[in-house]
Design an enzyme around this catalytic site. Structure first.
Site, PDB file in Angstrom:
ATOM      1  N   GLU A  70       0.720  -0.882   0.204  1.00 26.19           N
ATOM      2  CA  GLU A  70       0.236   0.086   0.427  1.00 26.19           C
ATOM      3  C   GLU A  70       1.094   1.269  -0.506  1.00 26.19           C
ATOM      4  O   GLU A  70       0.354   2.695  -0.926  1.00 26.19           O
ATOM      5  CB  GLU A  70      -0.739  -0.390   0.923  1.00 26.19           C
ATOM      6  CG  GLU A  70      -1.564  -1.266   1.322  1.00 26.19           C
ATOM      7  CD  GLU A  70      -2.916  -1.457   0.095  1.00 26.19           C
ATOM      8  OE1 GLU A  70      -2.792  -0.435  -0.388  1.00 26.19           O
ATOM      9  OE2 GLU A  70      -3.677  -2.861  -0.146  1.00 26.19           O
ATOM     10  N   HIS A  73       1.920   2.255  -3.802  1.00 20.91           N
ATOM     11  CA  HIS A  73       0.938   2.815  -4.269  1.00 20.91           C
ATOM     12  C   HIS A  73       1.629   3.794  -3.924  1.00 20.91           C
ATOM     13  O   HIS A  73       0.847   4.948  -5.338  1.00 20.91           O
ATOM     14  CB  HIS A  73      -0.551   2.496  -3.398  1.00 20.91           C
ATOM     15  CG  HIS A  73      -0.804   1.039  -4.217  1.00 20.91           C
ATOM     16  ND1 HIS A  73      -0.890   0.830  -5.839  1.00 20.91           N
ATOM     17  CD2 HIS A  73      -1.811   0.161  -3.807  1.00 20.91           C
ATOM     18  CE1 HIS A  73      -1.026  -0.526  -6.116  1.00 20.91           C
ATOM     19  NE2 HIS A  73      -2.092  -0.962  -5.393  1.00 20.91           N
TER      20      HIS A  73
END
Length: 213
Positions: A70, A73
């Site tokens: 995450e 990202h």
């Protein structure tokens, strides 16, 4: 539960911050949802982890696999890219609706999703897998444990759509891609001067309650 997630996230963020050109106000939120095995990041570094995912992550290395993905990202600005793409497509559909029969427009929207949006999402996922693997390695987590995490994820997941109709790579494909990247990730871990895992484990094992002195 919250403390474990934030502790692992803090270790990863400290490494990621040194690799980013711009400041990010990271926030980590754990949402109590025992049946939801998911996590996501919003633009600006707002990470959300559903508590059900912790049944699959199991340990710090499993958590690091998800959180580094995450964080990656955000590092690659994937969320911002998706928002920009969605805004652009929205404008194009609005203009096209003035000149094209709505039934054709619906077909065009479906095709653009299949041919443009889904492959781009899968490409973003693969890039986040790679960046995340390198990030967890630099933070001194064992990158091989990312393979173990996705194997547990595969065992936990129900039937999923074919890869070409999915925004994520198939789990089998993901596992193979990550396994191929582990040697490079190990090199980055060695370059980070991480403590030797075997020596550390032996040291703490010497203080086991079962040890006889």
């Amino acid at each position: 539960m919250d403390r474990d997630v934030r502790r692992v996230a803090s270790r990863l963020i400290s490494v990621a911050t040194g690799s980013m050109d711009e400041k990010t106000d990271w926030e980590v939120h754990v949402i109590y949802a025992p049946t939801e095995k998911n996590a996501f990041v919003l633009p600006g570094g707002k990470i959300f982890v559903f508590s059900g995912l912790l049944d699959v992550t199991k340990d710090d290395a499993g958590l690091a696999t998800v959180l580094s993905h995450e964080i990656a990202h955000q590092m690659a600005r994937h969320s911002a890219e998706k928002l920009s793409q969605a805004n652009l497509l929205g404008v194009l559909y609005l203009v096209a609706s003035l000149f094209v029969d709505p039934s054709y427009l619906q077909f065009g929207r479906a095709m653009s999703s299949l041919l443009l949006e889904l492959p781009n999402s899968r490409q973003c996922e693969q890039e986040a897998d790679q960046l995340g693997l390198y990030l967890m390695a630099k933070a001194c987590y064992d990158p091989a444990q990312a393979v173990a995490l996705w194997q547990r994820m595969k065992a936990a997941e129900m039937a999923s759509p074919p890869q070409f109709l999915n925004t994520h790579p198939s789990t089998d494909s993901r596992i193979e891609n990550i396994r191929a990247l582990v040697p490079q990730a190990n090199m980055k871990r060695e370059a980070a001067n991480c403590p030797n895992q075997d020596l550390t484990r032996s040291f703490f094992d010497s203080f086991s309650p079962n040890t006889v002195y």
